[in-house]
Design a protein around this motif. Structure first.
Motif, PDB file in Angstrom:
ATOM      1  N   ARG A 119       0.393  -1.121  -0.464  1.00  0.00           N
ATOM      2  CA  ARG A 119       0.259  -0.345  -0.177  1.00  0.00           C
ATOM      3  C   ARG A 119       1.220   1.007  -0.213  1.00  0.00           C
ATOM      4  N   ILE A 120       1.987   0.948   1.240  1.00  0.00           N
ATOM      5  CA  ILE A 120       2.746   1.773   0.888  1.00  0.00           C
ATOM      6  C   ILE A 120       3.656   2.952  -0.090  1.00  0.00           C
ATOM      7  N   THR A 121       4.117   1.648  -0.104  1.00  0.00           N
ATOM      8  CA  THR A 121       5.362   1.484  -2.048  1.00  0.00           C
ATOM      9  C   THR A 121       4.105   2.270  -3.136  1.00  0.00           C
ATOM     10  N   ARG A 122       2.543   1.599  -3.054  1.00  0.00           N
ATOM     11  CA  ARG A 122       2.157   1.781  -4.664  1.00  0.00           C
ATOM     12  C   ARG A 122       1.768   3.702  -4.412  1.00  0.00           C
ATOM     13  N   GLU A 123       1.263   4.046  -2.890  1.00  0.00           N
ATOM     14  CA  GLU A 123       1.205   5.747  -2.997  1.00  0.00           C
ATOM     15  C   GLU A 123       2.382   6.048  -3.386  1.00  0.00           C
ATOM     16  N   TYR A 124       3.179   5.747  -3.046  1.00  0.00           N
ATOM     17  CA  TYR A 124       4.904   6.701  -3.002  1.00  0.00           C
ATOM     18  C   TYR A 124       4.833   6.790  -4.458  1.00  0.00           C
ATOM     19  N   PHE A 125       4.461   5.735  -5.081  1.00  0.00           N
ATOM     20  CA  PHE A 125       4.948   5.980  -6.634  1.00  0.00           C
ATOM     21  C   PHE A 125       3.781   6.479  -7.549  1.00  0.00           C
ATOM     22  N   ASP A 126       2.655   6.473  -7.278  1.00  0.00           N
ATOM     23  CA  ASP A 126       1.363   7.234  -7.117  1.00  0.00           C
ATOM     24  C   ASP A 126       1.581   8.672  -7.429  1.00  0.00           C
ATOM     25  N   ARG A 127       2.478   9.243  -6.461  1.00  0.00           N
ATOM     26  CA  ARG A 127       2.822  10.288  -6.075  1.00  0.00           C
ATOM     27  C   ARG A 127       3.705  11.267  -6.934  1.00  0.00           C
ATOM     28  N   LYS A 128       4.387   9.858  -7.181  1.00  0.00           N
ATOM     29  CA  LYS A 128       5.750  10.656  -8.472  1.00  0.00           C
ATOM     30  C   LYS A 128       4.881  10.098  -9.851  1.00  0.00           C
ATOM     31  N   GLY A 129       4.310   9.521  -9.733  1.00  0.00           N
ATOM     32  CA  GLY A 129       3.532   9.353 -11.636  1.00  0.00           C
ATOM     33  C   GLY A 129       4.342   8.748 -11.952  1.00  0.00           C
ATOM     34  N   ILE A 130       5.147   7.069 -11.288  1.00  0.00           N
ATOM     35  CA  ILE A 130       5.933   6.589 -12.056  1.00  0.00           C
ATOM     36  C   ILE A 130       5.141   5.475 -12.097  1.00  0.00           C
ATOM     37  N   ASP A 131       4.802   4.717 -13.031  1.00  0.00           N
ATOM     38  CA  ASP A 131       4.247   3.575 -13.643  1.00  0.00           C
ATOM     39  C   ASP A 131       5.284   2.069 -13.294  1.00  0.00           C
ATOM     40  N   CYS A 132       5.040   1.478 -12.214  1.00  0.00           N
ATOM     41  CA  CYS A 132       5.458   0.639 -12.225  1.00  0.00           C
ATOM     42  C   CYS A 132       4.820  -1.276 -11.344  1.00  0.00           C
ATOM     43  N   GLU A 133       5.182  -2.448 -11.544  1.00  0.00           N
ATOM     44  CA  GLU A 133       4.378  -3.011 -11.110  1.00  0.00           C
ATOM     45  C   GLU A 133       5.238  -4.109  -9.520  1.00  0.00           C
ATOM     46  N   VAL A 134       4.174  -3.333  -8.360  1.00  0.00           N
ATOM     47  CA  VAL A 134       4.528  -3.691  -7.198  1.00  0.00           C
ATOM     48  C   VAL A 134       3.725  -5.300  -6.826  1.00  0.00           C
ATOM     49  N   VAL A 135       4.925  -5.938  -6.382  1.00  0.00           N
ATOM     50  CA  VAL A 135       4.660  -8.090  -6.083  1.00  0.00           C
ATOM     51  C   VAL A 135       4.956  -7.861  -4.609  1.00  0.00           C
ATOM     52  N   GLU A 136       3.595  -8.871  -3.755  1.00  0.00           N
ATOM     53  CA  GLU A 136       4.105  -8.166  -2.373  1.00  0.00           C
ATOM     54  C   GLU A 136       4.769  -9.372  -1.555  1.00  0.00           C
ATOM     55  N   VAL A 137       5.857  -9.544  -1.018  1.00  0.00           N
ATOM     56  CA  VAL A 137       6.869 -10.676  -0.773  1.00  0.00           C
ATOM     57  C   VAL A 137       6.445 -10.511   1.096  1.00  0.00           C
ATOM     58  N   THR A 138       6.443 -11.864   1.369  1.00  0.00           N
ATOM     59  CA  THR A 138       6.052 -11.774   3.164  1.00  0.00           C
ATOM     60  C   THR A 138       7.520 -11.519   3.730  1.00  0.00           C
ATOM     61  N   GLY A 139       8.685 -12.127   2.911  1.00  0.00           N
ATOM     62  CA  GLY A 139      10.314 -12.275   3.929  1.00  0.00           C
ATOM     63  C   GLY A 139      11.552 -11.756   2.712  1.00  0.00           C
TER      64      GLY A 139
END
Length: 283
Positions: A119-139
């Motif tokens: 969530r934080i990562t997507r919000e960060y890239f959205d603020r910067k207008g950067i389109d990338c794929e965010v993949v969630e990992v657990t460790g």
């Protein structure tokens, strides 16, 4: 009122210490205990994973919670940030292989970023207008660029050592985090919540402060005051020995200044200087 606190990990002991110093001694604690009373009959404690505390507060299982800003932001819940408690400081950073082509956030455009904080990562890239794929990992987030799972990561760092060991370089800071006291909006202004906040605030205000007590010649008082501006000025009292040429002076000073202040106090004539720690400081 119920306070949700971390049940283990690096935030557990500092949080228990905070409660103790604030006067909320926890009673009848045991391993794997979920709930505990405090010496205040109106305040109890709920032990939970730091990442789950925002959920417990939002759902009403607890009224306030102590956890990292990163966990609260990642939860997405509408919580009131009441107080920065000053410990558990860390950074959520965008990092990439040292020998790679990613030197700026814009270089991640069209690439894949692995993180435990989607969530934080997507919000960060959205603020910067950067389109990338965010993949969630657990460790083991820092390993993903080396096994072709991601081109970059967003991860927590305190000292940067883990990133260096895994040959990753910080590209940008995503979020600066520390442990906070959070509350639901509907209870944030309650008297008991305010009382707990004041108690915690008195503990944090005392951090890095020292209480100085000394005797000084009355004629040197102006010079002593110049050395000891203190919080609103030092407290001056007559020495209870029947003499009038000396006074007792008390003041609160920053810990970092104590070494030089003592030397200056001795120079202007102060003696019998005592330095003590402060448990709580209500301003």
């Amino acid at each position: 009122m119920r306070i949700a606190v971390p049940n283990k990990g690096r935030l557990h002991e500092p949080t228990i210490d905070l409660l103790e110093r604030a006067g909320l001694h926890i009673e009848n604690t045991a391993d794997r205990q979920l709930y505990a009373d405090t010496v205040d009959p109106d305040v109890s404690v709920l032990f939970a994973r730091a990442a789950d505390i925002p959920e417990y507060v939002a759902d009403g299982a607890a009224d306030v919670g102590i956890t990292g800003l990163d966990q609260a932001r990642e939860s997405g819940h509408d919580l009131v940030d009441l107080l920065d408690l000053g410990y558990g400081r860390c950074r959520l950073v965008l990092a990439a292989p040292e020998d790679g082509d990613i030197a700026d956030p814009e270089d991640v455009s069209g690439l894949t970023v692995a993180t435990e904080f989607p969530r934080i990562t997507r919000e960060y890239f959205d603020r910067k207008g950067i389109d990338c794929e965010v993949v969630e990992v657990t460790g083991a987030t820092e390993l993903t660029p080396h096994v072709d799972m991601a081109d970059a990561i967003v991860d927590i760092t305190s000292t940067g050592t883990t990133l260096q060991v895994n040959r990753l370089a910080v590209v940008d800071e995503v979020l600066a985090s520390s442990v906070r006291l959070f509350a639901r909006p509907d209870v944030a202004d309650d008297d008991k919540v305010g009382q707990v906040r004041t108690a915690f605030e008195s503990v944090t205000a005392a951090e890095d402060k020292r209480y100085l007590m000394m005797n000084a010649p009355r004629e040197a008082l102006a010079d002593v005051k110049e050395v000891l501006p203190g919080m609103g000025g030092p407290t001056v009292m007559d020495v209870a020995d029947g003499e009038t040429e000396h006074v007792a002076v008390h003041a609160v000073v920053d810990e970092r200044a104590v070494f030089e202040v003592i030397d200056e106090l001795k120079r202007v004539g102060a003696s019998d200087i005592l330095v003590t720690e402060i448990e709580r400081l209500v301003e």
